[in-house]
Design an enzyme around this catalytic site. Structure first.
Site, PDB file in Angstrom:
ATOM      1  N   SER A 705      73.482   7.199  55.762  1.00 46.99           N
ATOM      2  CA  SER A 705      73.688   8.361  54.897  1.00 46.99           C
ATOM      3  C   SER A 705      72.892   9.596  55.310  1.00 46.99           C
ATOM      4  O   SER A 705      72.872  10.588  54.581  1.00 46.99           O
ATOM      5  CB  SER A 705      73.334   7.993  53.447  1.00 46.99           C
ATOM      6  OG  SER A 705      71.979   7.614  53.360  1.00 46.99           O
ATOM      7  N   LYS A 748      71.051   8.321  44.165  1.00 44.94           N
ATOM      8  CA  LYS A 748      70.583   9.444  44.977  1.00 44.94           C
ATOM      9  C   LYS A 748      70.521  10.739  44.161  1.00 44.94           C
ATOM     10  O   LYS A 748      69.559  11.515  44.275  1.00 44.94           O
ATOM     11  CB  LYS A 748      71.507   9.626  46.180  1.00 44.94           C
ATOM     12  CG  LYS A 748      71.441   8.484  47.194  1.00 44.94           C
ATOM     13  CD  LYS A 748      72.467   8.667  48.302  1.00 44.94           C
ATOM     14  CE  LYS A 748      72.418   7.524  49.305  1.00 44.94           C
ATOM     15  NZ  LYS A 748      73.439   7.645  50.368  1.00 44.94           N
TER      16      LYS A 748
END
Length: 802
Positions: A705, A748
């Protein structure tokens, strides 16, 4: 007191008179005499019989010593009950035998062995005194023997002699040499006494012979005893013969069982194996098992009945049988699923987690309608401390079933699941069967905790063993190695938990339906602390609600600066820490009310441990803010890059995993392909060294990511363009500059929100995940969806003012 003294004086006078007359005593001339008496336990003495016996009671020893002092004559009578230790005149027969002491020998332990010869029968007319020994007035009893034998008497003696010969043949305890001695006796009375003394009959029966003075009558009674004993001995011998020749299974088993019972009684073993086996058979019949299972268990029970109870094999068999009978083969917890009640209980036990609760209620609704549990196994996946285990416990409470929990963390032995085979020493069933036995019902809610931490080694693969347990098509006949018979697990509601699905074996994961249990927001944590954690800890520490109060601001600081987690486990610990300090202050001082605020929080917990306001300051060149997912929730990553003259080396530091290293290399290749468009020297990869660093180097970092984040940082460095501080981003990139979707968006974004970031750049394909973010967080943040790296540069790089 005077009567007792007079009594003792009389005894002394009599004893003095006895000593004077000792020399003048002649047994043949005396018909009535005063003699010491000894009660005999389990023994009868006949006239003309010489035998020895041991005495140890004080009265008997005194009587023996007195007889030795006087004339060695003593009266012997049998006790009615040999277990009576201190007999009274009512406890022994008053007809016995006058005997003469031939020899006495002192033995260790204050007992005496005496050799006595029986002289004639005698009858107690009066007991003179009982202390310090029994002394009696005894009359001699003579046999009524005729001068010549009558035909009847002679016939009885011949019949008795023949029967005694047969008796000796079947009785292995007596020597055959006795017969010639008996056959040589002509006096019928002595003849009867000698045979009666050798027979193994009861004391009462010997006493009958002793009391019968009529010779013919005595011979008739003796003959009856002989005939009866011969018949009994023949029956015993016949039983023994039949057992040895194996004439019948039932008879053999009965005989052996009777022998075993007798042996156990002799050894003092109280347990009755036969009764225990019968009880087990009754329990087995009540279980109503399948025919094959019933036959196997019944065979094992009968096999146990033939074993020696103290043997090791019997102990193993007993444990197996008791385990089988203790299992809830037919026992189920009844109760309909009430969705309203279930929803109420879930809301009482957990704040938030709306999607999880919704999915659990849907699952319960399907079970209620289909009356079956066949279907996917629920797998609750999420960070530690978010309530996965307690959700499973609440489900059990909601549907009124027993709850069983088994932790799989670190389990490496297949026998933990399937059990050990009974051939091994110390074999036990697997933990699944053991847990269901302890629960007492065959349909509990069974939680497999930490299924992602299961291991494997040379002892087997527990994950593979779980495949049968969790497969609705197979677990109806789950076979534990210890039981060796199938047990139905299809009624069990299995729920599993994990922190991540990455380490769950694929075949096992295929049998589960994953429900993500995400971390809590700050608002949710505050609400959980107020409604659940604080009341719980206040009660546990002996405090009352009036003693301690937490301000909302103090809770927020506690959440932000002293805990760093997706769940509330550490938050609960810190609240307990504060409660302990408050309890100590209450006991030490007079103050009873304490208010915890953001100003005095450090007094209780010390300096702040974490900082979430780090995203401040001006825009910098080569520094970007990325977002990462960890098992404890989301986190922010600061990616720093710098360019120095060199030979085109790429240096990566900060413990980056292989995936992140590949993302960095892919980013550099993409930048080289569009270097002209960005105004970057096309030969930068030859003439400059590029260093990429992610702080907190002691923490390993990996994942797909950070591609767009590292690419932006490198471009910022090469173009000398600052990156905005209030922006965070996540996403993987391709060599063509496309931004690919990633996971963990909720965690996140929550991490970015805690860090004070207002804008987040997400891959366009993650748009659907924005709905999972709490509404209050979505309102405070701006989301930009990315298709390419160019769009990320447009948002993140600070543009020059023209």
């Amino acid at each position: 007191m005077t009567d007792e003294n007079n009594r003792n004086d009389e005894i002394d006078k009599k004893e003095d008179a006895e000593n004077i007359e000792k020399e003048e005593f002649n047994f043949e001339d005396e018909q009535v005499m005063d003699l010491p008496m000894i009660p005999l336990r389990g023994l009868s003495v006949f006239p003309n019989m010489v035998l020895h016996f041991d005495i140890g009671r004080e009265k008997s020893i005194n009587a023996l010593e007195k007889a030795m002092i006087m004339n060695q004559y003593i009266f012997l009578a049998a006790q009615k009950d040999e277990n009576t230790d201190l007999p009274t005149p009512e406890d022994f027969y008053h007809i016995g035998t006058i005997g003469k002491i031939k020899q006495m020998l002192k033995l260790p332990g204050d007992s005496i062995r005496v050799l006595v010869e029986g002289i004639c029968r005698g009858r107690i007319d009066e007991i003179l005194f009982e202390v310090p020994y029994f002394k009696c007035t005894v009359t001699k009893l003579e046999d009524d023997e005729p001068e010549e034998l009558t035909p009847k008497t002679e016939a009885l003696m011949r019949s008795i002699l023949n029967n005694f010969d047969e008796y000796l043949a079947v009785n292995q305890k007596l020597a055959p040499e006795i017969l010639p001695t008996v056959a040589g006796i002509e006096e019928p009375g002595r003849f009867a006494d000698l045979i009666g003394s050798h027979m193994d009959i009861k004391v009462e029966e010997k006493q009958t012979l002793l009391e019968t003075l009529d010779i013919d009558k005595r011979l008739e009674i003796l003959n009856e005893y002989l005939v009866r004993e011969i018949e009994i001995l023949n029956i015993e011998q016949d039983i023994t013969t039949k057992v040895k020749s194996q004439m019948g299974k039932n008879q053999r088993e009965y005989y052996l069982r009777e022998q075993m019972r007798a042996i156990q009684e002799e050894l003092g073993i109280d347990e009755d194996v036969e009764d225990e086996v019968d009880d087990w058979i009754q329990q087995l019949n009540k279980l109503k098992l399948d025919k094959k299972i019933h036959e196997k268990v019944e065979k094992e029970i009968k096999r146990f009945g033939k074993m020696q109870p103290a043997s090791a094999e019997a102990s193993v068999s007993r444990t197996y049988i008791e385990t089988i009978l203790a299992l809830p083969w037919r026992k189920e917890k009844k109760g309909n699923i009430d969705l309203a009640k279930a929803e109420k209980i879930l809301n009482e036990d957990h704040h938030g987690l709306e999607k999880v609760k919704e999915r659990v209620l849907e699952y319960l609704a399907v079970i209620h309608l289909s009356k079956s549990l066949k279907g996917p196994i629920l797998c609750l996946v999420g960070p530690p401390g978010v309530g996965k285990t307690s959700i499973a416990r609440s489900v059990a409470r909601a549907i009124n079933r027993d709850f069983v929990r088994m932790s799989l963390g670190g389990v490496r032995d297949e026998a933990e699941i399937r059990g050990h085979r009974r051939t091994y020493i110390g074999a036990i069933p697997g933990r699944i069967i053991t847990s269901i036995k302890d629960a007492g019902s065959k349909n509990p809610v069974f939680l497999f905790d930490e299924v992602d931490k299961i291991g494997a080694d040379f002892k087997g693969d527990p994950a593979s063993a779980l495949l049968e347990v969790l497969d609705p098509e197979q677990n109806k006949e789950f076979t534990d190695h210890y039981l060796e018979v199938p047990f139905d697990l299809s009624k069990v509601m299995f729920i599993t938990t994990a922190n991540t699905i990455d380490t769950i074996p694929r075949p096992l994961l295929d049998r589960m339906e994953v429900i993500n249990v995400a971390g809590y927001t700050e608002e949710e944590k505050v609400k959980i602390a107020q409604d659940y954690l604080i009341p719980k800890k206040v009660k546990e520490h002996g405090l009352k609600e009036d003693n301690i109060h937490f301000s909302e601001r103090a809770l927020r600081d506690l959440i932000n600066y002293y805990t760093r987690e997706s769940g509330v486990r550490n938050l609960e610990r810190e609240i307990a820490n504060i409660c302990r300090k408050v309890a100590r202050k209450m006991v030490s001082g007079k103050k009873t009310q304490f208010r915890i605020t953001e100003k005095n929080l450090e007094n209780y917990l010390g300096k702040k441990r974490f900082r979430y306001d780090i995203i401040t300051g001006e825009a910098e060149v080569g520094v970007t803010t990325g977002l990462a997912w960890t098992v404890v929730g989301g986190d922010t990553l600061f990616i720093e890059t710098t360019v120095v003259p060199g030979s085109g080396k790429l240096v990566l530091t900060g413990q980056l995993g292989e995936v992140m290293q590949e993302s960095a290399k892919a980013g550099i290749s993409y930048i080289r392909s569009i270097a002209d468009k960005l105004g970057i020297d096309p030969n930068f990869y030859k003439e400059k060294d590029l260093h990429i660093h992610i702080p907190e180097g002691a923490v390993p970092k990996d994942g797909p990511s950070a591609g767009v984040t590292m690419c932006t940082a490198i471009i910022s460095t090469l173009t000398d363009t600052p990156v905005r501080k209030d922006i965070a981003m996540t996403g993987e990139i391709t060599l063509r500059g496309k931004v690919l979707p990633v996971g963990g968006i909720r965690e996140k974004v929550l991490a970015a929100h805690r860090a004070g970031i207002k804008k987040v750049l997400l891959p366009a394909e993650n748009e659907r995940d924005i709905e999972d973010i709490p509404k209050n967080v979505r309102k405070q943040m701006e989301f930009v969806l990315l298709h390419t790296v160019d769009e990320a540069l447009e948002q993140a790089l600070v543009k020059e003012e023209k």
